[in-house]
Design a protein around this motif. Structure first.
Motif, PDB file in Angstrom:
ATOM      1  N   ALA A  61       0.830  -1.202   0.000  1.00  0.00           N
ATOM      2  CA  ALA A  61       0.000   0.000   0.000  1.00  0.00           C
ATOM      3  C   ALA A  61       0.865   1.252   0.000  1.00  0.00           C
ATOM      4  CB  ALA A  61      -0.935  -0.002   1.203  1.00  0.00           C
ATOM      5  N   VAL A  62       1.938   1.222   0.788  1.00  0.00           N
ATOM      6  CA  VAL A  62       2.870   2.349   0.802  1.00  0.00           C
ATOM      7  C   VAL A  62       3.538   2.508  -0.560  1.00  0.00           C
ATOM      8  CG1 VAL A  62       5.038   3.190   1.783  1.00  0.00           C
ATOM      9  CG2 VAL A  62       3.271   2.262   3.280  1.00  0.00           C
ATOM     10  N   ALA A  63       3.913   1.379  -1.189  1.00  0.00           N
ATOM     11  CA  ALA A  63       4.553   1.432  -2.499  1.00  0.00           C
ATOM     12  C   ALA A  63       3.600   1.991  -3.554  1.00  0.00           C
ATOM     13  CB  ALA A  63       5.032   0.039  -2.902  1.00  0.00           C
ATOM     14  N   LEU A  64       2.307   1.634  -3.462  1.00  0.00           N
ATOM     15  CA  LEU A  64       1.330   2.167  -4.418  1.00  0.00           C
ATOM     16  C   LEU A  64       1.178   3.675  -4.249  1.00  0.00           C
ATOM     17  CD1 LEU A  64      -1.969   0.603  -5.554  1.00  0.00           C
ATOM     18  CD2 LEU A  64      -1.973   2.970  -4.811  1.00  0.00           C
ATOM     19  N   ARG A  65       1.109   4.132  -3.001  1.00  0.00           N
ATOM     20  CA  ARG A  65       0.981   5.577  -2.771  1.00  0.00           C
ATOM     21  C   ARG A  65       2.211   6.322  -3.271  1.00  0.00           C
ATOM     22  NH1 ARG A  65      -0.426   4.006   3.090  1.00  0.00           N
ATOM     23  NH2 ARG A  65      -2.537   3.183   2.827  1.00  0.00           N
ATOM     24  N   ARG A  66       3.356   5.699  -3.116  1.00  0.00           N
ATOM     25  CA  ARG A  66       4.579   6.329  -3.607  1.00  0.00           C
ATOM     26  C   ARG A  66       4.574   6.398  -5.133  1.00  0.00           C
ATOM     27  NH1 ARG A  66       7.977   2.924  -1.614  1.00  0.00           N
ATOM     28  NH2 ARG A  66       8.053   3.933   0.429  1.00  0.00           N
ATOM     29  N   GLN A  67       4.072   5.350  -5.779  1.00  0.00           N
ATOM     30  CA  GLN A  67       4.034   5.315  -7.241  1.00  0.00           C
ATOM     31  C   GLN A  67       3.033   6.324  -7.793  1.00  0.00           C
ATOM     32  OE1 GLN A  67       3.313   1.374  -8.777  1.00  0.00           O
ATOM     33  NE2 GLN A  67       3.290   2.032 -10.918  1.00  0.00           N
ATOM     34  N   ALA A  68       1.996   6.638  -7.001  1.00  0.00           N
ATOM     35  CA  ALA A  68       0.934   7.528  -7.478  1.00  0.00           C
ATOM     36  C   ALA A  68       1.009   8.917  -6.865  1.00  0.00           C
ATOM     37  CB  ALA A  68      -0.428   6.900  -7.163  1.00  0.00           C
ATOM     38  N   ARG A  69       2.157   9.290  -6.312  1.00  0.00           N
ATOM     39  CA  ARG A  69       2.223  10.564  -5.599  1.00  0.00           C
ATOM     40  C   ARG A  69       2.501  11.751  -6.513  1.00  0.00           C
ATOM     41  NH1 ARG A  69       7.953   9.567  -2.398  1.00  0.00           N
ATOM     42  NH2 ARG A  69       9.307   9.512  -4.240  1.00  0.00           N
ATOM     43  N   ASP A  70       2.883  11.512  -7.771  1.00  0.00           N
ATOM     44  CA  ASP A  70       3.307  12.612  -8.644  1.00  0.00           C
ATOM     45  C   ASP A  70       2.619  12.521 -10.007  1.00  0.00           C
ATOM     46  OD1 ASP A  70       4.591  14.801  -9.595  1.00  0.00           O
ATOM     47  OD2 ASP A  70       6.539  13.853  -9.842  1.00  0.00           O
ATOM     48  N   PRO A  71       1.340  12.946 -10.105  1.00  0.00           N
ATOM     49  CA  PRO A  71       0.642  12.906 -11.399  1.00  0.00           C
ATOM     50  C   PRO A  71       1.386  13.709 -12.465  1.00  0.00           C
ATOM     51  CG  PRO A  71      -0.908  13.309  -9.610  1.00  0.00           C
ATOM     52  CD  PRO A  71       0.474  13.437  -9.022  1.00  0.00           C
ATOM     53  N   PHE A  72       1.220  13.310 -13.727  1.00  0.00           N
ATOM     54  CA  PHE A  72       1.946  13.943 -14.818  1.00  0.00           C
ATOM     55  C   PHE A  72       1.106  13.936 -16.091  1.00  0.00           C
ATOM     56  CE2 PHE A  72       2.904   9.442 -14.616  1.00  0.00           C
ATOM     57  CZ  PHE A  72       2.769   9.015 -15.931  1.00  0.00           C
ATOM     58  N   ARG A  73       1.521  14.734 -17.052  1.00  0.00           N
ATOM     59  CA  ARG A  73       0.886  14.759 -18.368  1.00  0.00           C
ATOM     60  C   ARG A  73       1.374  13.572 -19.188  1.00  0.00           C
ATOM     61  NH1 ARG A  73      -0.916  19.929 -20.195  1.00  0.00           N
ATOM     62  NH2 ARG A  73      -0.900  19.071 -22.297  1.00  0.00           N
ATOM     63  N   ALA A  74       0.439  12.844 -19.823  1.00  0.00           N
ATOM     64  CA  ALA A  74       0.792  11.568 -20.441  1.00  0.00           C
ATOM     65  C   ALA A  74       0.312  11.405 -21.872  1.00  0.00           C
ATOM     66  CB  ALA A  74       0.230  10.423 -19.591  1.00  0.00           C
ATOM     67  N   GLU A  75      -0.223  12.460 -22.496  1.00  0.00           N
ATOM     68  CA  GLU A  75      -0.805  12.260 -23.830  1.00  0.00           C
ATOM     69  C   GLU A  75       0.220  11.896 -24.890  1.00  0.00           C
ATOM     70  OE1 GLU A  75      -0.091  16.683 -23.274  1.00  0.00           O
ATOM     71  OE2 GLU A  75      -1.016  15.062 -22.124  1.00  0.00           O
ATOM     72  N   GLU A  76       1.498  12.210 -24.672  1.00  0.00           N
ATOM     73  CA  GLU A  76       2.509  11.876 -25.681  1.00  0.00           C
ATOM     74  C   GLU A  76       2.677  10.380 -25.846  1.00  0.00           C
ATOM     75  OE1 GLU A  76       6.151  13.838 -24.876  1.00  0.00           O
ATOM     76  OE2 GLU A  76       5.433  15.828 -25.456  1.00  0.00           O
ATOM     77  N   ALA A  77       2.225   9.597 -24.865  1.00  0.00           N
ATOM     78  CA  ALA A  77       2.310   8.142 -24.958  1.00  0.00           C
ATOM     79  C   ALA A  77       1.157   7.556 -25.761  1.00  0.00           C
ATOM     80  CB  ALA A  77       2.329   7.530 -23.555  1.00  0.00           C
TER      81      ALA A  77
END
Length: 289
Positions: A61-77
């Motif tokens: 759960a801690v690892a998931l929160r760490r992975q999702a802590r920094d939203p970003f722009r992703a349309e280039e993918a």
């Protein structure tokens, strides 16, 4: 009696102590007892590491929160959201990359009925909701309608729930939506004959675009009798989906909403999938310094 204090002089937090009131201690005891009984009757294991008695163990759960802590722009993918000149046709905010703990949790939530993950994934999605004014230019201070991409009829019958709508409902129930934002399930899937139905997952990029073309419509009425088309006219909306791959699905949802006169400000997804040749982290616009 000396009260423990922090370095700033404030009283130290006591959130790890036992509740002071008897009724709070009773509720805590019954909650722990119900938790133990639940996993005795229906044993569960962590969807990421396999540890017993939790859909997502504390470490994961801690690892998931760490992975999702920094939203970003992703349309280039997503090539479906980029013009032939390399310009963005629909900006997309992703909470995290579709890998590791986040991908395992999403797959278990969507395909294996692990609805107990809705709280943790909903809170992760909430970080993306909070980041919308920062990552989508022009949305700050405006009222936004969050419109989930609807589940197909076969998906609903197989699962018994709509994954994206359930996550947004969790956010609304926990009052985690920022002021001025509301959830509006205004889209529906157009019915298709069985021999015309094809799963997106099994298709290539061009076939995915063709498969979702004209696949959505605006719902005729809401449960309270309101007409969605009237609500959408002139409204600022953000499309919400679970995973961004080619961008065909969120692009079709945006096109359908724009056809009613709504202003589609962008899209929000829980995770963005990337091809092996793409690095992680999204565009420089979406990353914090």
């Amino acid at each position: 009696m000396d009260v423990p204090r922090t370095a700033s002089g404030r009283p130290a937090a006591r959130h790890r102590d036992k509740p002071r009131h008897w009724w709070a201690r009773t509720l805590s005891w019954w909650g722990a007892a119900w938790h133990d009984f639940h996993y005795l009757v229906m044993p569960a294991e962590c969807v990421a590491c396999g540890r017993d008695d939790a859909a997502l163990c504390p470490d994961c759960a801690v690892a998931l929160r760490r992975q999702a802590r920094d939203p970003f722009r992703a349309e280039e993918a997503a090539d479906a959201l980029m013009s032939v000149f390399g310009q963005t046709t629909l900006p997309v905010v992703a909470v995290g990359d579709y890998r590791d703990i986040l991908s395992a949790a999403i797959l278990a939530f969507k395909n294996h009925g692990r609805t107990e993950l809705a709280t943790e994934l909903g809170r992760a999605l909430g970080r993306g909701v909070e980041a919308l004014p920062r990552l989508l230019p022009g949305t700050g201070g405006r009222e936004l309608m969050l419109v989930p991409v609807p589940s197909t009829g076969s998906g609903w019958r197989r699962r018994g729930y709509d994954p994206v709508a359930l996550l947004l409902h969790t956010l609304a129930r926990e009052r985690r939506l920022p002021p001025g934002m509301s959830v509006a399930p205004l889209l529906a899937i157009r019915p298709r004959l069985p021999w015309h139905r094809r799963k997106q997952k099994a298709l290539g990029r061009a076939a995915r675009r063709a498969n979702v073309r004209n696949s959505m419509r605006i719902r005729r009425r809401l449960h309270r009798g309101a007409r969605p088309a009237a609500l959408l006219a002139g409204a600022d909306v953000v499309v919400v989906d679970d995973v961004l791959t080619t961008g065909s699905t969120v692009g079709e949802a945006a096109r359908t909403l724009a056809g009613t006169g709504a202003t589609v400000c962008g899209a929000l997804v829980l995770a963005a999938a990337r091809s092996p040749g793409q690095g992680g982290g999204g565009t420089t616009l979406g990353r914090r310094a």
